[in-house]
Write a protein that holds these residues in place. Structure first.
Motif, PDB file in Angstrom:
ATOM      1  N   ASP A 270     -70.817  15.714  17.802  1.00 19.21           N
ATOM      2  CA  ASP A 270     -69.878  15.368  18.685  1.00 19.21           C
ATOM      3  C   ASP A 270     -70.317  13.301  19.453  1.00 19.21           C
ATOM      4  OD1 ASP A 270     -67.315  14.028  19.823  1.00 19.21           O
ATOM      5  OD2 ASP A 270     -66.763  16.297  20.465  1.00 19.21           O
ATOM      6  N   LYS A 271     -70.117  12.526  18.267  1.00 21.21           N
ATOM      7  CA  LYS A 271     -71.385  11.314  18.975  1.00 21.21           C
ATOM      8  C   LYS A 271     -69.704  11.275  19.797  1.00 21.21           C
ATOM      9  CE  LYS A 271     -72.170   7.352  16.755  1.00 21.21           C
ATOM     10  NZ  LYS A 271     -72.652   6.156  15.517  1.00 21.21           N
ATOM     11  N   LYS A 272     -68.594  11.394  19.224  1.00 19.75           N
ATOM     12  CA  LYS A 272     -67.789   9.954  20.405  1.00 19.75           C
ATOM     13  C   LYS A 272     -67.612  10.837  21.834  1.00 19.75           C
ATOM     14  CE  LYS A 272     -62.944   9.287  20.732  1.00 19.75           C
ATOM     15  NZ  LYS A 272     -62.350   9.524  22.119  1.00 19.75           N
ATOM     16  N   ALA A 273     -67.811  11.863  21.676  1.00 20.66           N
ATOM     17  CA  ALA A 273     -68.683  13.008  22.880  1.00 20.66           C
ATOM     18  C   ALA A 273     -69.646  12.443  23.645  1.00 20.66           C
ATOM     19  CB  ALA A 273     -67.962  14.509  22.958  1.00 20.66           C
ATOM     20  N   TYR A 274     -70.535  12.040  23.176  1.00 18.98           N
ATOM     21  CA  TYR A 274     -71.787  11.802  23.549  1.00 18.98           C
ATOM     22  C   TYR A 274     -71.693  10.228  24.181  1.00 18.98           C
ATOM     23  CZ  TYR A 274     -76.511   9.431  22.469  1.00 18.98           C
ATOM     24  OH  TYR A 274     -77.496   8.660  22.501  1.00 18.98           O
ATOM     25  N   ILE A 275     -71.340   9.406  23.102  1.00 21.93           N
ATOM     26  CA  ILE A 275     -70.857   8.312  23.506  1.00 21.93           C
ATOM     27  C   ILE A 275     -69.863   7.933  25.254  1.00 21.93           C
ATOM     28  CG2 ILE A 275     -69.460   5.804  23.332  1.00 21.93           C
ATOM     29  CD1 ILE A 275     -70.583   6.594  19.937  1.00 21.93           C
ATOM     30  N   GLU A 276     -68.786   8.753  25.169  1.00 16.54           N
ATOM     31  CA  GLU A 276     -68.408   8.660  26.403  1.00 16.54           C
ATOM     32  C   GLU A 276     -69.115   8.958  27.563  1.00 16.54           C
ATOM     33  OE1 GLU A 276     -64.785  11.129  25.119  1.00 16.54           O
ATOM     34  OE2 GLU A 276     -63.477  10.491  24.488  1.00 16.54           O
TER      35      GLU A 276
ATOM     36  N   ASP B 200     -76.432   3.570  18.914  1.00 16.46           N
ATOM     37  CA  ASP B 200     -75.290   4.821  18.118  1.00 16.46           C
ATOM     38  C   ASP B 200     -74.335   4.491  18.383  1.00 16.46           C
ATOM     39  OD1 ASP B 200     -76.583   7.531  17.633  1.00 16.46           O
ATOM     40  OD2 ASP B 200     -77.302   7.496  19.259  1.00 16.46           O
ATOM     41  N   TYR B 201     -74.555   2.949  19.720  1.00 13.49           N
ATOM     42  CA  TYR B 201     -73.077   2.467  19.724  1.00 13.49           C
ATOM     43  C   TYR B 201     -73.133   1.065  20.141  1.00 13.49           C
ATOM     44  CZ  TYR B 201     -68.719   1.481  22.688  1.00 13.49           C
ATOM     45  OH  TYR B 201     -67.619   0.812  23.484  1.00 13.49           O
TER      46      TYR B 201
ATOM     47  N   ILE C 122     -63.606   1.990  25.219  1.00 13.44           N
ATOM     48  CA  ILE C 122     -64.621   3.390  23.968  1.00 13.44           C
ATOM     49  C   ILE C 122     -63.543   2.265  22.926  1.00 13.44           C
ATOM     50  CG2 ILE C 122     -65.895   4.792  23.181  1.00 13.44           C
ATOM     51  CD1 ILE C 122     -65.430   6.826  25.156  1.00 13.44           C
ATOM     52  N   GLU C 123     -65.106   1.436  22.058  1.00  9.96           N
ATOM     53  CA  GLU C 123     -64.510   0.850  21.514  1.00  9.96           C
ATOM     54  C   GLU C 123     -64.924   2.050  19.724  1.00  9.96           C
ATOM     55  OE1 GLU C 123     -66.633  -2.960  20.558  1.00  9.96           O
ATOM     56  OE2 GLU C 123     -65.106  -3.325  22.142  1.00  9.96           O
ATOM     57  N   PRO C 124     -64.201   1.758  18.581  1.00  3.03           N
ATOM     58  CA  PRO C 124     -64.051   2.553  17.562  1.00  3.03           C
ATOM     59  C   PRO C 124     -65.631   2.196  17.183  1.00  3.03           C
ATOM     60  CG  PRO C 124     -62.039   1.729  17.266  1.00  3.03           C
ATOM     61  CD  PRO C 124     -63.089   0.359  19.035  1.00  3.03           C
TER      62      PRO C 124
END
Length: 205
Positions: free
Chosen positions: A127-133, A158-159, A203-205
């Motif tokens: 879950d990359k989105k959760a990782y970034i968040e 990753d971001y 957070i940006e896409p």
């Protein structure tokens, strides 16, 4: 004049403001505190110690770490407590307090925000989105320049926005170094700081 203290204090005022609606500095045993998630409890205890370095707040942090199964020791913070008392008795100037605060924030950052554990678990689960968040939330709970910069660099692969955040953070630090200490200048810094935090947590896409 060394502006590191002013920079750090400006960030401290914002990073855990959400918790002060529930928990006072020396009330880490109240019901409001008990209702918090573990990551928020740790943030509160660290903030309490940083803002009010007392044996009680140090003990509260130590108890939490033991209960959490951490082997992180807290006794090494005691010399900083003693140094603060000495500076207070000597009515030391800003530079001395600055140096102490930098030491304190570096020590605090040795206790990694639990958001980074959440981030690692999310990454393992794909879950990359959760990782970034979670990573960005963890960065918002760091205090020292070095820890913030290292965390942003770690996130860059990753971001991509992390690189921009790092650059703007350094620009903010430079603005603090060049700023005057009058009320108008500090208010301008606060607005820049607020804008950076808002950008960090957007957070940006």
């Amino acid at each position: 004049m060394n502006w590191t203290l002013i920079v750090t204090l400006l960030f401290v005022l914002l990073f855990v403001r959400i918790f002060w609606a529930h928990v006072k500095a020396n009330n880490a045993r109240g019901q409001a505190y008990k209702n918090l998630a573990p990551k928020d409890k740790l943030a509160v205890l660290k903030e309490c110690l940083l803002n009010d370095p007392t044996e009680t707040n140090l003990s509260n942090l130590g108890d939490f770490l033991k209960e959490s199964g951490s082997d992180q020791e807290v006794q090494s913070y005691k010399p900083l407590l003693e140094k603060q008392l000495t500076l207070a008795n000597q009515k030391a100037g800003l530079e001395a307090w600055d140096e102490l605060y930098v030491e304190q924030s570096k020590w605090i950052d040795q206790i990694r925000p639990l958001e980074f554990d959440e981030a690692e678990n999310a990454l393992k689960e794909g879950d990359k989105k959760a990782y970034i968040e979670h990573s960005l939330e963890g960065i918002s709970r760091l205090y020292s320049d070095r820890a913030i910069e290292e965390a942003l660099k770690h996130l860059e692969p990753d971001y991509p926005k992390a690189k921009t955040l790092l650059l703007s953070y350094r620009q903010l630090v430079n603005a603090c170094e060049e700023s005057r200490a009058d009320e108008k200048s500090l208010e301008a810094l606060r607005k820049k700081r607020d804008a950076w935090i808002e950008n960090l947590l957007t957070i940006e896409p």
